[in-house]
Scaffold this motif. Structure first.
Motif, PDB file in Angstrom:
ATOM      1  N   ALA A  10     -36.675  37.623  36.186  1.00  0.00           N
ATOM      2  CA  ALA A  10     -35.337  38.180  36.416  1.00  0.00           C
ATOM      3  C   ALA A  10     -35.333  39.681  36.143  1.00  0.00           C
ATOM      4  N   CYS A  11     -35.979  40.098  35.068  1.00  0.00           N
ATOM      5  CA  CYS A  11     -36.023  41.522  34.738  1.00  0.00           C
ATOM      6  C   CYS A  11     -36.852  42.305  35.756  1.00  0.00           C
ATOM      7  N   LEU A  19     -37.785  45.820  29.770  1.00  0.00           N
ATOM      8  CA  LEU A  19     -36.770  45.068  29.037  1.00  0.00           C
ATOM      9  C   LEU A  19     -37.181  43.607  28.890  1.00  0.00           C
ATOM     10  N   GLY A  20     -37.732  43.041  29.936  1.00  0.00           N
ATOM     11  CA  GLY A  20     -38.148  41.652  29.904  1.00  0.00           C
ATOM     12  C   GLY A  20     -39.176  41.363  28.826  1.00  0.00           C
ATOM     13  N   ALA A  38     -26.135  35.883  25.374  1.00  0.00           N
ATOM     14  CA  ALA A  38     -27.013  37.029  25.202  1.00  0.00           C
ATOM     15  C   ALA A  38     -26.403  37.998  24.207  1.00  0.00           C
ATOM     16  N   ASN A  39     -27.271  38.605  23.422  1.00  0.00           N
ATOM     17  CA  ASN A  39     -26.865  39.667  22.505  1.00  0.00           C
ATOM     18  C   ASN A  39     -27.729  40.869  22.847  1.00  0.00           C
ATOM     19  N   PHE A  40     -27.143  41.794  23.613  1.00  0.00           N
ATOM     20  CA  PHE A  40     -27.910  42.938  24.120  1.00  0.00           C
ATOM     21  C   PHE A  40     -28.405  43.828  22.990  1.00  0.00           C
TER      22      PHE A  40
END
Length: 67
Positions: A10-11, A19-20, A38-40
């Motif tokens: 997905a990333c 990021l992935g 999700a917790n960015f």
């Protein structure tokens, strides 16, 4: 594919490959009404260990992409 591979895919698809590689995945047994969140700020995706096995593969992928 396993969850880690889906997150990376997905990333990669969104051109944020780095990021992935930094996202952590945690299974949460307390989630009973949502499949994940999700917790960015923590680079964290939490998934429901109770709901996940009840989902088909398409729903699991959609959840990963959403989070």
């Amino acid at each position: 594919m396993n969850v880690r591979e889906w997150v990376q895919y997905a990333c990669d698809s969104c051109n944020v490959s780095e990021l992935g590689r930094t996202i952590n995945i945690k299974w949460n047994g307390r989630f009973t009404s949502c499949a994940g969140r999700a917790n960015f700020s923590l680079n964290l995706i939490e998934l429901s260990s109770k709901i996940w096995p009840l989902m088909n593969e398409e729903q699991q992928i959609e959840t990963i992409v959403h989070e």
